[in-house]
Motif scaffolding. Sequence first.
Motif, PDB file in Angstrom:
ATOM      1  N   ARG A 144      38.904  86.576 -29.949  1.00  0.00           N
ATOM      2  CA  ARG A 144      38.511  86.792 -31.345  1.00  0.00           C
ATOM      3  C   ARG A 144      38.518  88.278 -31.708  1.00  0.00           C
ATOM      4  O   ARG A 144      37.544  88.818 -32.224  1.00  0.00           O
ATOM      5  CB  ARG A 144      37.160  86.147 -31.647  1.00  0.00           C
ATOM      6  CG  ARG A 144      37.219  84.632 -31.517  1.00  0.00           C
ATOM      7  CD  ARG A 144      35.869  83.995 -31.695  1.00  0.00           C
ATOM      8  NE  ARG A 144      35.957  82.561 -31.475  1.00  0.00           N
ATOM      9  CZ  ARG A 144      35.676  81.639 -32.386  1.00  0.00           C
ATOM     10  NH1 ARG A 144      35.263  81.995 -33.572  1.00  0.00           N
ATOM     11  NH2 ARG A 144      35.787  80.373 -32.102  1.00  0.00           N
ATOM     12  N   GLU A 161      35.364  93.527 -35.393  1.00  0.00           N
ATOM     13  CA  GLU A 161      34.538  93.361 -36.592  1.00  0.00           C
ATOM     14  C   GLU A 161      35.430  93.419 -37.832  1.00  0.00           C
ATOM     15  O   GLU A 161      36.202  92.520 -38.058  1.00  0.00           O
ATOM     16  CB  GLU A 161      33.435  94.423 -36.617  1.00  0.00           C
ATOM     17  CG  GLU A 161      32.443  94.308 -35.464  1.00  0.00           C
ATOM     18  CD  GLU A 161      31.694  92.983 -35.416  1.00  0.00           C
ATOM     19  OE1 GLU A 161      31.369  92.442 -36.497  1.00  0.00           O
ATOM     20  OE2 GLU A 161      31.420  92.499 -34.309  1.00  0.00           O
ATOM     21  N   PRO A 178      35.068  88.409 -37.597  1.00  0.00           N
ATOM     22  CA  PRO A 178      34.148  87.350 -37.172  1.00  0.00           C
ATOM     23  C   PRO A 178      34.105  86.181 -38.169  1.00  0.00           C
ATOM     24  O   PRO A 178      34.112  85.015 -37.762  1.00  0.00           O
ATOM     25  CB  PRO A 178      32.794  88.057 -37.081  1.00  0.00           C
ATOM     26  CG  PRO A 178      33.138  89.491 -36.842  1.00  0.00           C
ATOM     27  CD  PRO A 178      34.405  89.719 -37.629  1.00  0.00           C
ATOM     28  N   ALA A 179      34.087  86.491 -39.449  1.00  0.00           N
ATOM     29  CA  ALA A 179      34.054  85.429 -40.461  1.00  0.00           C
ATOM     30  C   ALA A 179      35.354  84.632 -40.460  1.00  0.00           C
ATOM     31  O   ALA A 179      35.339  83.399 -40.541  1.00  0.00           O
ATOM     32  CB  ALA A 179      33.794  86.010 -41.839  1.00  0.00           C
ATOM     33  N   ALA A 182      35.446  82.440 -37.287  1.00  0.00           N
ATOM     34  CA  ALA A 182      34.468  81.356 -37.387  1.00  0.00           C
ATOM     35  C   ALA A 182      34.931  80.297 -38.367  1.00  0.00           C
ATOM     36  O   ALA A 182      34.799  79.102 -38.108  1.00  0.00           O
ATOM     37  CB  ALA A 182      33.107  81.919 -37.793  1.00  0.00           C
ATOM     38  N   ARG A 183      35.476  80.718 -39.508  1.00  0.00           N
ATOM     39  CA  ARG A 183      35.946  79.785 -40.540  1.00  0.00           C
ATOM     40  C   ARG A 183      37.095  78.925 -40.008  1.00  0.00           C
ATOM     41  O   ARG A 183      37.135  77.720 -40.234  1.00  0.00           O
ATOM     42  CB  ARG A 183      36.359  80.571 -41.767  1.00  0.00           C
ATOM     43  CG  ARG A 183      36.784  79.755 -42.948  1.00  0.00           C
ATOM     44  CD  ARG A 183      37.008  80.592 -44.224  1.00  0.00           C
ATOM     45  NE  ARG A 183      37.985  81.669 -44.055  1.00  0.00           N
ATOM     46  CZ  ARG A 183      37.698  82.969 -43.964  1.00  0.00           C
ATOM     47  NH1 ARG A 183      36.443  83.376 -44.012  1.00  0.00           N
ATOM     48  NH2 ARG A 183      38.648  83.868 -43.828  1.00  0.00           N
ATOM     49  N   GLY A 186      35.977  77.797 -35.833  1.00  0.00           N
ATOM     50  CA  GLY A 186      34.631  77.305 -35.561  1.00  0.00           C
ATOM     51  C   GLY A 186      33.802  78.379 -34.900  1.00  0.00           C
ATOM     52  O   GLY A 186      34.291  79.448 -34.571  1.00  0.00           O
ATOM     53  N   GLU A 187      32.564  78.125 -34.729  1.00  0.00           N
ATOM     54  CA  GLU A 187      31.665  79.113 -34.104  1.00  0.00           C
ATOM     55  C   GLU A 187      32.078  79.333 -32.661  1.00  0.00           C
ATOM     56  O   GLU A 187      32.519  78.409 -31.990  1.00  0.00           O
ATOM     57  CB  GLU A 187      30.223  78.640 -34.196  1.00  0.00           C
ATOM     58  CG  GLU A 187      29.686  78.577 -35.605  1.00  0.00           C
ATOM     59  CD  GLU A 187      29.750  79.918 -36.342  1.00  0.00           C
ATOM     60  OE1 GLU A 187      29.461  80.955 -35.731  1.00  0.00           O
ATOM     61  OE2 GLU A 187      30.107  79.911 -37.533  1.00  0.00           O
ATOM     62  N   PRO A 188      31.904  80.574 -32.162  1.00  0.00           N
ATOM     63  CA  PRO A 188      32.278  80.833 -30.769  1.00  0.00           C
ATOM     64  C   PRO A 188      31.407  80.032 -29.816  1.00  0.00           C
ATOM     65  O   PRO A 188      30.247  79.748 -30.101  1.00  0.00           O
ATOM     66  CB  PRO A 188      32.054  82.343 -30.596  1.00  0.00           C
ATOM     67  CG  PRO A 188      31.255  82.791 -31.755  1.00  0.00           C
ATOM     68  CD  PRO A 188      31.399  81.751 -32.835  1.00  0.00           C
ATOM     69  N   ALA A 189      32.017  79.695 -28.692  1.00  0.00           N
ATOM     70  CA  ALA A 189      31.300  78.879 -27.691  1.00  0.00           C
ATOM     71  C   ALA A 189      30.225  79.685 -26.991  1.00  0.00           C
ATOM     72  O   ALA A 189      30.229  80.847 -26.920  1.00  0.00           O
ATOM     73  CB  ALA A 189      32.284  78.324 -26.670  1.00  0.00           C
TER      74      ALA A 189
END
Length: 189
Positions: A144, A161, A178-179, A182-183, A186-189
């Motif tokens: 990411r 960032e 990050p946004a 995530a979008r 999905g959210e990081p594990a």
Amino acid sequence: MAMPASPAPISTIEELLALPDDGLRHELLDGVHVVTPAPEYPHQTVLSEILVALHKALEGHAELQVLASPADIVLSPRTLVQPDLFVIRRQPGQRIRKWRDVGVPLLAIEFLSPSTAARDRGAKRRIYQRAGVAEYWIVDLDARLVERWRPGDERPEVVSEELVWEPLPTVTARLDLPALFARVLGEPA
């Protein structure tokens, strides 16, 4: 029984362009023919998000254009690349009719996959730097982050960032990584 003849290796742009369309991405990296399969779904979704963000940032600046491959970008007599995404600068009144008319992109972006990571970080990075591509981004979906390379860099700037790109004093693209990840992922594990 005779052995079937092996096809001659592809070592020139003309030979590469003469290949029949097989739906795969063919590139010539300093005279070495490489073939890449179609990208996976996450690769394409993040690519689409970055394409849209860059397109919005370039609105009103007709001299800059963001494009996606397939595209046959010739960087030298023995090098034809197909960056996942790239931004070109068009001269006033210039009509681009063929890929050869594009020249060296301002920005080239590759999205890592297991089959391309070593090549994207190695041979392609050196080719883009040598050709004078102002910025080369390697998007690492697993980590990411984006590795940003410029022509003289020996190490990348690692951005996790906000990624800010200013191709002209009047143009700024801002990517909230990050946004975005995530979008799309999905959210990081």
